[in-house]
Design an enzyme around this catalytic site. Structure first.
Site, PDB file in Angstrom:
ATOM      1  N   HIS A 139       1.431 -43.185  -7.522  1.00 37.90           N
ATOM      2  CA  HIS A 139       0.634 -42.017  -7.119  1.00 37.90           C
ATOM      3  C   HIS A 139       0.199 -41.238  -8.373  1.00 37.90           C
ATOM      4  O   HIS A 139      -0.357 -40.147  -8.251  1.00 37.90           O
ATOM      5  CB  HIS A 139       1.462 -41.067  -6.253  1.00 37.90           C
ATOM      6  N   ARG A 161      -8.254 -40.912   1.476  1.00 32.25           N
ATOM      7  CA  ARG A 161      -8.403 -40.699   2.920  1.00 32.25           C
ATOM      8  C   ARG A 161      -8.932 -39.295   3.170  1.00 32.25           C
ATOM      9  O   ARG A 161      -8.769 -38.409   2.305  1.00 32.25           O
ATOM     10  CB  ARG A 161      -6.997 -40.850   3.523  1.00 32.25           C
ATOM     11  N   SER A 169      -0.410 -35.959   7.707  1.00 37.50           N
ATOM     12  CA  SER A 169       0.558 -37.030   7.471  1.00 37.50           C
ATOM     13  C   SER A 169       1.659 -36.544   6.518  1.00 37.50           C
ATOM     14  O   SER A 169       2.852 -36.766   6.755  1.00 37.50           O
ATOM     15  CB  SER A 169      -0.177 -38.236   6.875  1.00 37.50           C
ATOM     16  N   ARG A 298       3.562 -43.521  11.216  1.00 38.31           N
ATOM     17  CA  ARG A 298       3.581 -42.451  12.206  1.00 38.31           C
ATOM     18  C   ARG A 298       2.586 -42.756  13.317  1.00 38.31           C
ATOM     19  O   ARG A 298       2.950 -43.211  14.384  1.00 38.31           O
ATOM     20  CB  ARG A 298       3.295 -41.107  11.513  1.00 38.31           C
ATOM     21  N   LYS A 299       1.291 -42.556  13.041  1.00 36.08           N
ATOM     22  CA  LYS A 299       0.264 -42.832  14.055  1.00 36.08           C
ATOM     23  C   LYS A 299      -0.713 -43.921  13.599  1.00 36.08           C
ATOM     24  O   LYS A 299      -1.228 -44.668  14.419  1.00 36.08           O
ATOM     25  CB  LYS A 299      -0.555 -41.573  14.332  1.00 36.08           C
TER      26      LYS A 299
HETATM   27  N1  LIG Z   1      -0.574 -50.887   8.614  1.00 36.84           N
HETATM   28  C1  LIG Z   1      -1.099 -49.674   8.672  1.00 36.84           C
HETATM   29  N2  LIG Z   1      -2.353 -49.498   9.126  1.00 36.84           N
HETATM   30  C2  LIG Z   1      -2.908 -48.269   9.202  1.00 36.84           C
HETATM   31  N3  LIG Z   1      -2.249 -47.123   8.840  1.00 36.84           N
HETATM   32  C3  LIG Z   1      -1.007 -47.263   8.364  1.00 36.84           C
HETATM   33  C4  LIG Z   1      -0.368 -48.517   8.257  1.00 36.84           C
HETATM   34  N4  LIG Z   1       0.876 -48.326   7.756  1.00 36.84           N
HETATM   35  C5  LIG Z   1       1.020 -47.012   7.575  1.00 36.84           C
HETATM   36  N5  LIG Z   1      -0.104 -46.352   7.938  1.00 36.84           N
HETATM   37  C6  LIG Z   1      -0.343 -44.905   7.918  1.00 36.84           C
HETATM   38  O1  LIG Z   1      -0.546 -44.469   6.575  1.00 36.84           O
HETATM   39  C7  LIG Z   1      -0.021 -43.138   6.444  1.00 36.84           C
HETATM   40  C8  LIG Z   1       1.044 -43.127   5.353  1.00 36.84           C
HETATM   41  O2  LIG Z   1       0.376 -43.126   4.132  1.00 36.84           O
HETATM   42  P1  LIG Z   1       0.984 -43.838   2.854  1.00 36.84           P
HETATM   43  O3  LIG Z   1       1.388 -45.203   3.192  1.00 36.84           O
HETATM   44  O4  LIG Z   1      -0.013 -43.655   1.770  1.00 36.84           O
HETATM   45  O5  LIG Z   1       2.280 -42.955   2.560  1.00 36.84           O
HETATM   46  S1  LIG Z   1       3.027 -42.873   1.155  1.00 36.84           S
HETATM   47  O6  LIG Z   1       2.166 -42.093   0.252  1.00 36.84           O
HETATM   48  O7  LIG Z   1       3.264 -44.223   0.668  1.00 36.84           O
HETATM   49  O8  LIG Z   1       4.279 -42.154   1.453  1.00 36.84           O
HETATM   50  C9  LIG Z   1       0.558 -42.757   7.789  1.00 36.84           C
HETATM   51  O9  LIG Z   1      -0.497 -42.079   8.456  1.00 36.84           O
HETATM   52  P2  LIG Z   1      -0.242 -41.058   9.679  1.00 36.84           P
HETATM   53  O10 LIG Z   1       0.130 -41.912  10.835  1.00 36.84           O
HETATM   54  O11 LIG Z   1      -1.552 -40.374   9.906  1.00 36.84           O
HETATM   55  O12 LIG Z   1       0.839 -40.121   9.269  1.00 36.84           O
HETATM   56  C10 LIG Z   1       0.853 -44.110   8.378  1.00 36.84           C
HETATM   57  O13 LIG Z   1       0.981 -44.113   9.771  1.00 36.84           O
END
Ligand SMILES: Nc1ncnc2c1ncn2[C@@H]1O[C@H](COP(=O)(O)OS(=O)(=O)O)[C@@H](OP(=O)(O)O)[C@H]1O
Length: 332
Positions: A139, A161, A169, A298-299
């Site tokens: 990051h 994003r 998130s 999460r979502k």
């Molecule tokens: N496979 C897949 N496809 C689509 N979206 C996904 C996937 N895996 C993780 N997520 C969603 O990504 C959000 C987490 O972001 P990061 O992975 O960047 O988090 S981190 O910075 O590594 O902690 C978090 O978003 P939110 O659901 O809006 O909180 C995750 O749900």
């Protein structure tokens, strides 16, 4: 902010770790402090960005000792923009001749342990590189990347994003993980205010994105700039683009056999979030603490912020985004 890196000894040998720690503590005591969102320590402002001390330690260490190679592939992201997803897709793409749906390490390992964060797990990365998967993530803002990364000519893939979704998130991630400790997580309004002011993990959010955006315009062959929303809209197209960019293009035969589609499905939110390891496992190490793997899933939706932010909050974030990105050619 004046840098004091040269005053920090390089902990290349074990005996120098104490020295590093001492210099690091001295350096950190000089940095401006900000609200840590209820996490155990305050954020520190380092080279223009707000970092948690335990990550900052890794950032300084990486700046001093990480040696990039031209064949490395570094997955960079602003937090909560799709890092976990990008790791899964890239790893699956690179290792597609070694693993299939029934043997992939993703079945039993959280993606963050497969593609380690530069600021947390150098050692794991060097082992990965020896095994032929030169994938690392971070990051760290573009302007703070270790010099060897910029000098090596290695490939960088960045994902960002809509800040409304990233904020929501991040808020839930902190809330769910901090709520399991003795610390008190911030309320939504307070966290929102801090985010808008730029005081979030690795924030200001917009400066982080702009740093990589401008660099990607300058070095299009070296930096691929992705958006979560576009990836969601057409994941297949983006996986092919990603594979091409990192030097692992899908052959005609692989495309005929549906290999890109398999990878997209294997890494989908539905698949990954339902794996036992991602439902019940934990990620981290004693020095930085542990979080539940399920908090990375999460979502997984575009526009999920609507359940959490008022129209006024959304309008305020949109207005900041428009103003910050004005003239850059980028929209979020
Ligand atoms: N496979 C897949 N496809 C689509 N979206 C996904 C996937 N895996 C993780 N997520 C969603 O990504 C959000 C987490 O972001 P990061 O992975 O960047 O988090 S981190 O910075 O590594 O902690 C978090 O978003 P939110 O659901 O809006 O909180 C995750 O749900």
């Amino acid at each position: 902010m004046e840098l004091h890196l040269d005053s920090i000894s390089k902990p290349t040998e074990k005996g120098q770790e104490d020295e590093f720690e001492k210099s690091f503590k001295e350096m950190i005591s000089t940095l401006p402090k900000g609200n840590g969102w209820g996490v155990s320590e305050d954020l520190c402002q380092y080279q223009g960005f707000w970092l948690h001390p335990s990550f900052l330690r890794g950032v300084v260490s990486a700046q001093q000792r990480f040696q990039a190679q031209p064949t490395d592939i570094i997955l960079c992201s602003v937090p909560k923009a799709g890092t976990t997803w990008l790791k899964s897709l890239t790893f699956s793409t690179i290792t597609r001749t070694s693993y299939d749906d029934s043997t992939t390490p993703l079945l039993s390992t959280v993606p963050h342990d497969i593609v380690p964060f530069m600021e947390l797990h150098h050692d794991q990365f060097y082992t990965n590189r020896d095994r032929g998967t030169p994938l690392l993530s971070t990051h760290i803002p573009y302007s703070s990347l270790p010099r060897s990364v910029l000098g090596s000519g290695c490939k960088i893939v960045y994902i960002c994003r809509d800040p409304k979704d990233s904020f929501v998130s991040m808020y839930h991630f902190i809330f769910r993980n901090v709520a399991t400790t003795e610390a008190q997580p911030l309320g939504l309004d307070e966290a929102f205010e801090l985010f808008c002011e730029g005081q979030s993990f690795y924030g200001p959010y917009w400066d982080h994105v702009l740093g990589y955006w401008k660099a990607s315009l300058e070095h299009p062959g070296k930096i691929l700039f992705l958006k979560y929303e576009e990836m969601s809209d057409d994941t297949l197209l983006h996986v092919k683009k990603l594979a091409e960019f990192i030097g692992y293009p899908f052959s005609f035969e692989e495309q005929q056999n549906g290999m890109p589609e398999k990878i997209v499905k294997r890494c989908s939110f539905e698949k990954l979030s339902n794996l036992e390891v991602n439902k019940n496992g934990v990620y981290g190490k004693p020095s930085t603490g542990f979080v539940e793997n399920k908090t990375f899933f999460r979502k997984g939706k575009v526009g999920g912020w609507k359940d959490c932010l008022t129209p006024e909050m959304a309008a305020r974030l949109d207005q900041i985004t428009t103003q910050k990105l004005s003239g850059s050619g980028l929209s979020l």
